[in-house]
Design an enzyme around this catalytic site. Structure first.
Site, PDB file in Angstrom:
ATOM      1  N   THR A   1      71.957  24.695  28.864  1.00  0.00           N
ATOM      2  CA  THR A   1      70.347  23.040  29.663  1.00  0.00           C
ATOM      3  C   THR A   1      70.276  24.337  30.851  1.00  0.00           C
ATOM      4  O   THR A   1      70.748  24.091  32.122  1.00  0.00           O
ATOM      5  CB  THR A   1      70.488  22.154  30.701  1.00  0.00           C
ATOM      6  OG1 THR A   1      71.197  21.363  31.242  1.00  0.00           O
ATOM      7  CG2 THR A   1      70.138  21.320  28.967  1.00  0.00           C
TER       8      THR A   1
ATOM      9  N   LYS B   1      80.821  23.235  27.960  1.00  0.00           N
ATOM     10  CA  LYS B   1      79.774  22.163  26.820  1.00  0.00           C
ATOM     11  C   LYS B   1      79.491  21.890  26.176  1.00  0.00           C
ATOM     12  O   LYS B   1      78.889  22.344  25.287  1.00  0.00           O
ATOM     13  CB  LYS B   1      77.879  22.565  27.954  1.00  0.00           C
ATOM     14  CG  LYS B   1      78.178  23.330  29.495  1.00  0.00           C
ATOM     15  CD  LYS B   1      76.800  22.534  30.176  1.00  0.00           C
ATOM     16  CE  LYS B   1      76.604  21.183  30.251  1.00  0.00           C
ATOM     17  NZ  LYS B   1      74.667  21.454  30.980  1.00  0.00           N
TER      18      LYS B   1
ATOM     19  N   GLU C   1      84.315  15.810  38.858  1.00  0.00           N
ATOM     20  CA  GLU C   1      83.543  16.341  39.376  1.00  0.00           C
ATOM     21  C   GLU C   1      81.941  14.809  39.260  1.00  0.00           C
ATOM     22  O   GLU C   1      82.921  14.261  39.128  1.00  0.00           O
ATOM     23  CB  GLU C   1      82.606  17.303  38.004  1.00  0.00           C
ATOM     24  CG  GLU C   1      83.054  16.221  36.461  1.00  0.00           C
ATOM     25  CD  GLU C   1      82.765  16.565  35.005  1.00  0.00           C
ATOM     26  OE1 GLU C   1      82.507  18.364  35.268  1.00  0.00           O
ATOM     27  OE2 GLU C   1      82.756  16.543  34.023  1.00  0.00           O
TER      28      GLU C   1
END
Length: 275
Positions: free
Chosen positions: A29, A144, A176
């Site tokens: 993204t 990802k 995270e």
């Protein structure tokens, strides 16, 4: 929303695509404004690494075609701050989990409305501690990939007023947050978790570590107690930038001068990218 499938205006993908059946692919993204992608090379590099790690690399010609399409076709669509999402799957084929020897990639590109993070960049956010652990897997760490069920389940447990939640590994190491990377300062030293066995190596995380030169950086395995005893905490990703943290698990924290300093540094890099 505007979608392209294999470089044609379309919003449909075959139900036999391995992205649908198995989450067999990767995605990125990317923040974009008129005439400018932010960190495009970093995003594409991570995507190519992920595809190679999964055994379905793009050829040099495919990479050229993708880059050309992004600049020549996608960018002219952008008339305001937006998000460009790129999904690359292995396509159709194979038997069950066993993938085909030669990938027939499906490339999906979407133009989406950008979320507005200006308020939280100024005021900060609170973090809870997610009950959902992050699985350690060195074969998938850092990329990802399309298998985001851990993040989806963690998001379901996230309750207002917390904006994000810290995710831990099964051995209680900080990894995270659900959709962002985690940093903190202690005695003027900048800390962030190692992501060699779990988590996503964020492009903005990489940019912070590369661009800042004022602080000693410690990357390693840390427990939650070390985050809670920090002087300052912040989160980051490529869309939100740097967002200060004002509470962790109910423990209040100040928005400190080091976090603000890094915010200004990275915002100045944004201006440079536009120019």
């Amino acid at each position: 929303m505007t979608w392209f499938v294999d470089y044609r205006l379309n919003s449909s993908v075959s139900v036999a695509d391995r992205a649908f059946s198995y989450g067999d692919g990767v995605f990125e993204t990317i923040r974009v404004i008129p005439q400018c992608f932010f960190q495009l090379n970093d995003h594409l590099s991570r995507m190519y690494r992920g595809l190679t790690k999964l055994g379905m690399p793009l050829s040099f010609e495919q990479k050229q075609n993708l880059t050309r399409f992004l600049h020549d076709t996608v960018l002219p669509f952008i008339d305001r701050e937006s998000v460009v999402k790129i999904i690359v799957s292995r396509g159709e084929g194979g038997r069950g989990y066993l993938p085909p020897n030669d990938s027939n990639h499906t490339i999906v590109i979407g133009i989406l409305t950008a979320p507005d993070y200006q308020t939280i960049r100024k005021s900060g956010v609170s973090l809870s501690i997610s009950p959902v652990p992050v699985n350690k897997n060195r074969f998938l760490a850092g990329i990802k990939h399309l298998n985001r069920l851990e993040n989806i389940v963690a998001k379901r447990f996230l309750l207002s007023p917390d904006f994000e939640a810290i995710m831990l590994s099964s051995d209680q190491r900080v990894i995270e947050c659900i959709q962002s990377n985690l940093f903190w300062f202690k005695s003027g030293i900048l800390y962030t978790p190692a992501l060699s066995e779990a988590g996503v190596q964020g492009t903005f995380r990489q940019a912070i570590l590369k661009e800042q030169t004022a602080y000693v950086v410690q990357i390693g395995n840390f427990g939650l107690s070390e985050v809670k005893s920090a002087d300052e905490v912040f989160i980051s990703n490529s869309l939100m930038g740097i967002v200060p943290v004002t509470a962790v698990g109910g423990l209040s924290l100040p928005i400190g001068i080091h976090t603000r300093k890094l915010q200004k540094l990275m915002q100045s890099k944004d201006v440079h990218a536009v120019l």
